[in-house]
Design a protein around this motif. Structure first.
Motif, PDB file in Angstrom:
ATOM      1  N   ALA A   2      54.159  44.379  35.305  1.00 22.56           N
ATOM      2  CA  ALA A   2      52.798  44.636  35.499  1.00 22.56           C
ATOM      3  C   ALA A   2      51.978  44.334  35.651  1.00 22.56           C
ATOM      4  CB  ALA A   2      52.159  44.870  34.051  1.00 22.56           C
ATOM      5  N   ALA A   3      51.289  45.032  36.976  1.00 18.19           N
ATOM      6  CA  ALA A   3      50.213  44.147  38.504  1.00 18.19           C
ATOM      7  C   ALA A   3      49.475  43.515  37.452  1.00 18.19           C
ATOM      8  CB  ALA A   3      49.723  45.112  39.041  1.00 18.19           C
ATOM      9  N   THR A   4      48.769  42.197  38.077  1.00 17.80           N
ATOM     10  CA  THR A   4      47.229  41.024  37.777  1.00 17.80           C
ATOM     11  C   THR A   4      46.964  41.593  38.760  1.00 17.80           C
ATOM     12  OG1 THR A   4      48.558  39.693  38.310  1.00 17.80           O
ATOM     13  CG2 THR A   4      48.898  39.863  36.831  1.00 17.80           C
ATOM     14  N   GLN A   5      45.344  41.481  38.142  1.00 15.94           N
ATOM     15  CA  GLN A   5      44.531  42.175  38.934  1.00 15.94           C
ATOM     16  C   GLN A   5      43.344  40.315  38.941  1.00 15.94           C
ATOM     17  OE1 GLN A   5      41.136  44.017  36.852  1.00 15.94           O
ATOM     18  NE2 GLN A   5      39.478  43.445  38.287  1.00 15.94           N
ATOM     19  N   LYS A   6      43.230  40.880  40.767  1.00 15.96           N
ATOM     20  CA  LYS A   6      42.760  39.081  41.381  1.00 15.96           C
ATOM     21  C   LYS A   6      41.363  39.144  41.081  1.00 15.96           C
ATOM     22  CE  LYS A   6      44.341  39.212  45.348  1.00 15.96           C
ATOM     23  NZ  LYS A   6      45.020  39.018  46.392  1.00 15.96           N
ATOM     24  N   ASN A   7      40.396  38.054  40.931  1.00 10.28           N
ATOM     25  CA  ASN A   7      38.916  37.739  40.679  1.00 10.28           C
ATOM     26  C   ASN A   7      38.906  37.169  42.419  1.00 10.28           C
ATOM     27  OD1 ASN A   7      36.615  37.758  40.041  1.00 10.28           O
ATOM     28  ND2 ASN A   7      36.989  36.239  38.384  1.00 10.28           N
ATOM     29  N   ASP A  25      41.588  56.704  47.898  1.00  9.66           N
ATOM     30  CA  ASP A  25      42.800  57.647  47.660  1.00  9.66           C
ATOM     31  C   ASP A  25      43.835  56.981  46.693  1.00  9.66           C
ATOM     32  OD1 ASP A  25      44.431  60.158  47.724  1.00  9.66           O
ATOM     33  OD2 ASP A  25      45.787  59.404  48.702  1.00  9.66           O
ATOM     34  N   GLU A  26      44.304  57.400  45.983  1.00 11.32           N
ATOM     35  CA  GLU A  26      44.844  56.493  44.496  1.00 11.32           C
ATOM     36  C   GLU A  26      46.680  55.659  45.302  1.00 11.32           C
ATOM     37  OE1 GLU A  26      47.985  59.808  42.820  1.00 11.32           O
ATOM     38  OE2 GLU A  26      46.161  59.453  41.591  1.00 11.32           O
ATOM     39  N   ASN A  27      47.044  56.523  46.786  1.00  7.24           N
ATOM     40  CA  ASN A  27      48.013  56.007  47.922  1.00  7.24           C
ATOM     41  C   ASN A  27      47.489  54.333  48.265  1.00  7.24           C
ATOM     42  OD1 ASN A  27      49.629  58.286  46.651  1.00  7.24           O
ATOM     43  ND2 ASN A  27      48.920  59.368  47.895  1.00  7.24           N
ATOM     44  N   VAL A  28      46.073  54.487  48.290  1.00  4.68           N
ATOM     45  CA  VAL A  28      45.815  53.300  49.086  1.00  4.68           C
ATOM     46  C   VAL A  28      45.612  52.129  48.760  1.00  4.68           C
ATOM     47  CG1 VAL A  28      43.763  52.952  50.495  1.00  4.68           C
ATOM     48  CG2 VAL A  28      44.203  54.708  50.284  1.00  4.68           C
ATOM     49  N   ASN A  29      46.584  51.033  49.110  1.00  6.36           N
ATOM     50  CA  ASN A  29      46.885  49.881  48.349  1.00  6.36           C
ATOM     51  C   ASN A  29      45.988  48.683  49.110  1.00  6.36           C
ATOM     52  OD1 ASN A  29      48.575  48.566  50.417  1.00  6.36           O
ATOM     53  ND2 ASN A  29      50.493  49.235  49.243  1.00  6.36           N
ATOM     54  N   PHE A  40      38.227  44.359  62.268  1.00  3.26           N
ATOM     55  CA  PHE A  40      37.028  43.878  62.735  1.00  3.26           C
ATOM     56  C   PHE A  40      36.691  42.431  62.925  1.00  3.26           C
ATOM     57  CE2 PHE A  40      36.697  48.627  61.575  1.00  3.26           C
ATOM     58  CZ  PHE A  40      36.617  49.278  62.440  1.00  3.26           C
ATOM     59  N   GLY A  41      38.096  42.132  63.034  1.00  2.00           N
ATOM     60  CA  GLY A  41      37.249  40.505  62.481  1.00  2.00           C
ATOM     61  C   GLY A  41      38.626  39.747  61.529  1.00  2.00           C
ATOM     62  N   ASP A  42      38.803  38.887  61.600  1.00  3.74           N
ATOM     63  CA  ASP A  42      40.225  37.808  60.644  1.00  3.74           C
ATOM     64  C   ASP A  42      39.465  37.763  58.729  1.00  3.74           C
ATOM     65  OD1 ASP A  42      41.236  36.714  62.311  1.00  3.74           O
ATOM     66  OD2 ASP A  42      39.720  35.051  62.334  1.00  3.74           O
ATOM     67  N   ILE A  43      40.059  38.374  58.265  1.00  5.96           N
ATOM     68  CA  ILE A  43      39.173  38.988  56.742  1.00  5.96           C
ATOM     69  C   ILE A  43      39.938  37.989  55.893  1.00  5.96           C
ATOM     70  CG2 ILE A  43      40.256  40.083  55.143  1.00  5.96           C
ATOM     71  CD1 ILE A  43      40.470  42.779  57.026  1.00  5.96           C
ATOM     72  N   LYS A  44      39.294  37.715  54.894  1.00  9.01           N
ATOM     73  CA  LYS A  44      39.374  36.295  53.924  1.00  9.01           C
ATOM     74  C   LYS A  44      40.515  36.584  52.833  1.00  9.01           C
ATOM     75  CE  LYS A  44      36.793  32.927  51.234  1.00  9.01           C
ATOM     76  NZ  LYS A  44      35.377  32.165  51.424  1.00  9.01           N
ATOM     77  N   ASP A  45      40.482  37.986  52.075  1.00  8.78           N
ATOM     78  CA  ASP A  45      40.905  38.559  51.099  1.00  8.78           C
ATOM     79  C   ASP A  45      40.197  39.848  51.045  1.00  8.78           C
ATOM     80  OD1 ASP A  45      42.027  38.272  48.653  1.00  8.78           O
ATOM     81  OD2 ASP A  45      40.416  38.006  47.706  1.00  8.78           O
ATOM     82  N   VAL A  46      41.082  40.862  50.129  1.00  8.23           N
ATOM     83  CA  VAL A  46      41.031  42.204  50.415  1.00  8.23           C
ATOM     84  C   VAL A  46      41.328  42.519  48.353  1.00  8.23           C
ATOM     85  CG1 VAL A  46      42.035  44.473  50.428  1.00  8.23           C
ATOM     86  CG2 VAL A  46      41.696  42.924  52.172  1.00  8.23           C
ATOM     87  N   THR A  47      40.924  42.774  48.018  1.00 12.50           N
ATOM     88  CA  THR A  47      41.503  42.996  46.443  1.00 12.50           C
ATOM     89  C   THR A  47      39.990  44.594  46.191  1.00 12.50           C
ATOM     90  OG1 THR A  47      40.750  42.208  44.160  1.00 12.50           O
ATOM     91  CG2 THR A  47      39.073  42.126  45.295  1.00 12.50           C
ATOM     92  N   THR A  48      41.252  45.118  45.296  1.00 15.94           N
ATOM     93  CA  THR A  48      41.202  46.781  44.650  1.00 15.94           C
ATOM     94  C   THR A  48      41.633  46.733  43.122  1.00 15.94           C
ATOM     95  OG1 THR A  48      43.590  47.241  44.949  1.00 15.94           O
ATOM     96  CG2 THR A  48      41.960  48.166  46.728  1.00 15.94           C
ATOM     97  N   PRO A  49      39.981  46.140  42.566  1.00 16.01           N
ATOM     98  CA  PRO A  49      40.063  45.896  41.246  1.00 16.01           C
ATOM     99  C   PRO A  49      41.217  47.314  40.143  1.00 16.01           C
ATOM    100  CG  PRO A  49      38.147  46.204  41.906  1.00 16.01           C
ATOM    101  CD  PRO A  49      38.618  46.933  42.953  1.00 16.01           C
ATOM    102  N   LEU A  50      41.614  47.065  39.381  1.00 18.37           N
ATOM    103  CA  LEU A  50      42.932  48.218  38.407  1.00 18.37           C
ATOM    104  C   LEU A  50      42.130  48.030  37.224  1.00 18.37           C
ATOM    105  CD1 LEU A  50      46.302  45.496  39.120  1.00 18.37           C
ATOM    106  CD2 LEU A  50      45.216  47.428  40.104  1.00 18.37           C
ATOM    107  N   GLN A  55      47.196  50.902  35.291  1.00 22.18           N
ATOM    108  CA  GLN A  55      47.332  49.485  36.275  1.00 22.18           C
ATOM    109  C   GLN A  55      46.864  50.359  37.221  1.00 22.18           C
ATOM    110  OE1 GLN A  55      47.565  46.070  35.678  1.00 22.18           O
ATOM    111  NE2 GLN A  55      46.694  46.872  33.645  1.00 22.18           N
ATOM    112  N   LYS A  56      46.129  51.554  37.543  1.00 21.72           N
ATOM    113  CA  LYS A  56      46.200  51.716  39.339  1.00 21.72           C
ATOM    114  C   LYS A  56      44.828  51.295  39.777  1.00 21.72           C
ATOM    115  CE  LYS A  56      48.713  55.815  38.954  1.00 21.72           C
ATOM    116  NZ  LYS A  56      49.202  57.616  39.052  1.00 21.72           N
ATOM    117  N   HIS A  57      44.308  51.576  40.404  1.00 18.37           N
ATOM    118  CA  HIS A  57      42.826  51.076  41.278  1.00 18.37           C
ATOM    119  C   HIS A  57      42.272  51.587  40.642  1.00 18.37           C
ATOM    120  CE1 HIS A  57      42.618  53.365  44.917  1.00 18.37           C
ATOM    121  NE2 HIS A  57      43.679  53.276  45.109  1.00 18.37           N
TER     122      HIS A  57
END
Length: 182
Positions: A2-7, A25-29, A40-50, A55-57
């Motif tokens: 099971a995937a865990t969700q990051k906060n 889209d559901e295929n985008v992770n 566009f620049g340096d990314i600090k974080d990317v998250t997709t709430p589940l 357990q899908k975004h």
């Protein structure tokens, strides 16, 4: 597994550096979302709430850039663009809102400001104590003033020399009335 969700939306996050990309889209992770916005620049974080059940975004994600300018450029260029056949909606992220707070909603849990609440309570108690002390001092001063005035008035009353003489008693009463009347 099971995937865990990051906060990632912590208290104190600058929301002008974080935006929400909706309509995914559901295929985008997270990796695909990261690749779409890295130009566009340096990314600090990317998250997709589940979604807890599937357990899908939930068809949106958050991207946090290191610089506000990069986030603004990404938002301007990626809003209403297509990714995996779906049109993206890109807006600045809003603070997480939970029930509570003065207007019915808060951006942090009620226990987050427990220290300031205790400080405010102590300040209010101290103010009430000081006000009570002040009122007690004022009442004592007023009582002392009344006592002095009473003593002064008692000192002004002349005792008749002859207690059995009704004329002397009447004359003393008239004099006392004249003294208090003026």
């Amino acid at each position: 597994m099971a995937a865990t969700q990051k906060n990632t939306l912590y208290v104190g996050t600058d929301f002008t550096q974080t935006f929400m990309a909706g309509g995914l889209d559901e295929n985008v992770n997270e990796a695909i979302l990261h690749a779409a916005f890295i130009p566009f620049g340096d990314i600090k974080d990317v998250t997709t709430p589940l979604d807890q059940a599937t357990q899908k975004h939930r068809s949106f994600g958050f991207v946090t850039f290191l610089d506000k300018e990069d986030a603004s450029a990404a938002m301007d260029n990626m809003n209403n663009t297509e990714l995996y056949g779906r049109v993206l909606t890109v807006n600045y992220a809003q603070p997480i809102r939970i029930k509570g707070g003065e207007q019915g909603w808060a951006s942090q849990p009620i226990w987050a400001d427990a220290d300031t609440w205790f400080e405010r309570q102590q300040q209010e108690e101290e103010m009430q104590r000081l006000q009570a002390e002040h009122q007690a001092v004022v009442r004592a001063a007023e009582a002392e003033e009344r006592k002095k005035l009473t003593e002064e008035r008692e000192g002004e009353v002349e005792e008749p020399e002859e207690k059995g003489d009704p004329m002397a008693t009447a004359e003393a009463e008239v004099l006392a009335q004249n003294n208090t009347g003026s």
